[in-house]
Design a protein around this motif. Structure first.
Motif, PDB file in Angstrom:
ATOM      1  N   LYS A  38       1.801  17.127   3.686  1.00 20.20           N
ATOM      2  CA  LYS A  38       1.370  16.656   2.369  1.00 20.20           C
ATOM      3  C   LYS A  38       1.062  17.809   1.430  1.00 20.20           C
ATOM      4  O   LYS A  38       0.715  18.906   1.859  1.00 20.20           O
ATOM      5  N   GLU A  79       2.861  12.955   0.218  1.00 18.07           N
ATOM      6  CA  GLU A  79       3.806  13.528   1.161  1.00 18.07           C
ATOM      7  C   GLU A  79       4.764  14.429   0.384  1.00 18.07           C
ATOM      8  O   GLU A  79       5.233  14.063  -0.693  1.00 18.07           O
ATOM      9  N   THR A 130       9.273  12.195   0.465  1.00 21.17           N
ATOM     10  CA  THR A 130       9.137  10.752   0.666  1.00 21.17           C
ATOM     11  C   THR A 130      10.511  10.121   0.599  1.00 21.17           C
ATOM     12  O   THR A 130      11.288  10.389  -0.326  1.00 21.17           O
ATOM     13  N   ASN A 166      12.556   6.506   0.495  1.00 20.26           N
ATOM     14  CA  ASN A 166      12.411   5.076   0.227  1.00 20.26           C
ATOM     15  C   ASN A 166      13.726   4.364   0.526  1.00 20.26           C
ATOM     16  O   ASN A 166      14.804   4.854   0.165  1.00 20.26           O
ATOM     17  N   PRO A 193      10.492   3.188   2.902  1.00 27.70           N
ATOM     18  CA  PRO A 193       9.760   3.908   3.954  1.00 27.70           C
ATOM     19  C   PRO A 193      10.170   3.532   5.370  1.00 27.70           C
ATOM     20  O   PRO A 193      10.000   4.315   6.291  1.00 27.70           O
ATOM     21  N   SER A 203      12.167   5.918   7.410  1.00 29.04           N
ATOM     22  CA  SER A 203      11.629   7.244   7.689  1.00 29.04           C
ATOM     23  C   SER A 203      10.887   7.268   9.017  1.00 29.04           C
ATOM     24  O   SER A 203      10.118   6.370   9.328  1.00 29.04           O
ATOM     25  N   ARG A 209       8.385   9.720  10.582  1.00 25.89           N
ATOM     26  CA  ARG A 209       7.585  10.929  10.386  1.00 25.89           C
ATOM     27  C   ARG A 209       7.075  11.422  11.733  1.00 25.89           C
ATOM     28  O   ARG A 209       6.484  10.672  12.505  1.00 25.89           O
TER      29      ARG A 209
END
Length: 371
Positions: free
Chosen positions: A63, A68, A71, A73, A75, A78, A80
């Motif tokens: 971050k 973040e 990012t 989209n 989400p 993703s 992480r």
């Protein structure tokens, strides 16, 4: 003895005064004070240099404040990492240049510093460039780097990323200047569809300078085939045009970068995007830093200030650093203790390097050697 010399009076120097300083001592004292004052003034005057210093390293998987850094989209696409891996983009702090002059004292400190580099300011900033122009240029480079990194990262993750290749400018004196125009969109070369800018350059490179070539372009919404001749530049076959590439991304990728400019974070951005779009933790908990430009085809290019970036990476705790192969000569002799540096020339190789580091096989990776 000549007549003139015999007439010259002989005068003894006055004896030292018992009540105060001699005139010679006073003169030396005044001269010394003036020298100190003059040296102080000179040390504070602006100097025509720029200074590179190690900048902060930032995890592209982490971050920036509450946001973040990368990012994706929607989400749900993703993944992480949760194992504590870091993929650190490294930076250089630049002192000097438009609106940020350095003094001779700063320059002297830079010369004796083992982690800083002093270079003529014109090597960093064009003559006459304003502070606003410099900031706009670095921000434009960062924006383009993020676009290229998004294309490269998505493609490595298996996505199809269509691109549009537009002519930004045509070089005067080249044969193409007679037929091609700015804003033409190149769609084919000699009847072969152009897939991306790397494919276009490779196709042109296969031709000889002076060869006839058919270039299909879309101009004002109409497809047109134009005939021209290739040229030569630095031993390479060229069309003699500057290209501008725009992409049609299948997912949205946003970056929360602030107060950072330039193109050198491209490779780490692309690697971060790939990691976020693929299951699992690419680094398996390792702290890895790196630097390098990137293009949409995943080619890794050279950057400036790599010696300072190596120091910044080690200060941030990184044990591994991925450097552009084209920067290896500058890497050798500047590696901080405890940092292992490997070289890479493309994003696929960079991904494979990180996977080997994650499995404990980093010692087998190619390292930088002086050429």
């Amino acid at each position: 003895m000549s007549q003139l010399e015999s007439q010259a009076p002989y005068v003894d120097a006055p004896p030292p005064s018992s009540s105060g300083l001699s005139s010679r001592t006073l003169t030396m004292a005044v001269t010394g004070i003036l020298a100190i004052v003059l040296g102080g003034v000179i040390s504070l005057l602006p100097a025509p240099y720029a200074i590179y210093a190690p900048g902060p390293a930032t995890n592209v998987l982490g971050k920036v404040g509450p946001l973040e850094l990368i990012t994706i989209n929607p989400p749900t696409k993703s993944f992480r990492p949760v194992d504590g891996s870091t993929l650190d983009m490294t930076t250089v702090s630049v002192f000097g240049g438009p609106g940020n002059k350095v003094s001779m004292l700063d320059v002297l400190r830079g010369w004796i510093s083992p982690t800083r580099a002093v270079v003529p300011v014109e090597q960093v900033f064009p003559p006459g460039q304003t502070q606003g122009e410099a900031q706009a240029e670095t921000q434009a480079e960062m924006s383009d780097s993020q676009q290229q990194a998004t294309a490269a990262g998505l493609r490595l993750a298996g996505y199809t990323v269509p691109e549009k290749i537009t002519i930004a400018d045509v070089s005067k004196g080249m044969p193409a200047a007679k037929v091609l125009k700015a804003d033409d969109v190149i769609t084919a070369i000699d009847g072969t569809k152009v897939v991306d800018s790397a494919h276009l350059r490779a196709t042109v490179q296969k031709l000889k300078p002076g060869a006839d070539v058919r270039v299909t372009v879309r101009r004002n919404g109409t497809s047109t085939e134009l005939k021209t001749t290739t040229g030569s530049s630095d031993g390479r076959t060229v069309l003699g045009v500057d290209l501008k590439t725009t992409y049609d991304f299948p997912v949205d990728v946003e970056f929360a970068t602030k107060d950072v400019g330039g193109p050198s974070a491209g490779m780490m951005f692309a690697l971060g995007i790939y990691d976020l779009l693929t299951e699992g933790d690419l680094g398996a908990g390792a702290q890895i830093a790196g630097t390098g430009t990137i293009d949409g085809a995943g080619n890794v290019g050279p950057i400036g200030g790599i010696a300072q970036k190596l120091v910044g990476a080690r200060r941030a705790g990184a044990k591994w650093f991925i450097a552009p192969q084209s920067n290896c000569n500058e890497v050798v002799g500047h590696i901080p203790a405890g940092l292992h540096v490997v070289s890479s020339s493309n994003l696929t190789q960079t991904r494979d390097d990180v996977e080997k580091i994650a499995t404990g096989d980093g010692a087998s990776l190619p390292v930088c050697k002086a050429s």
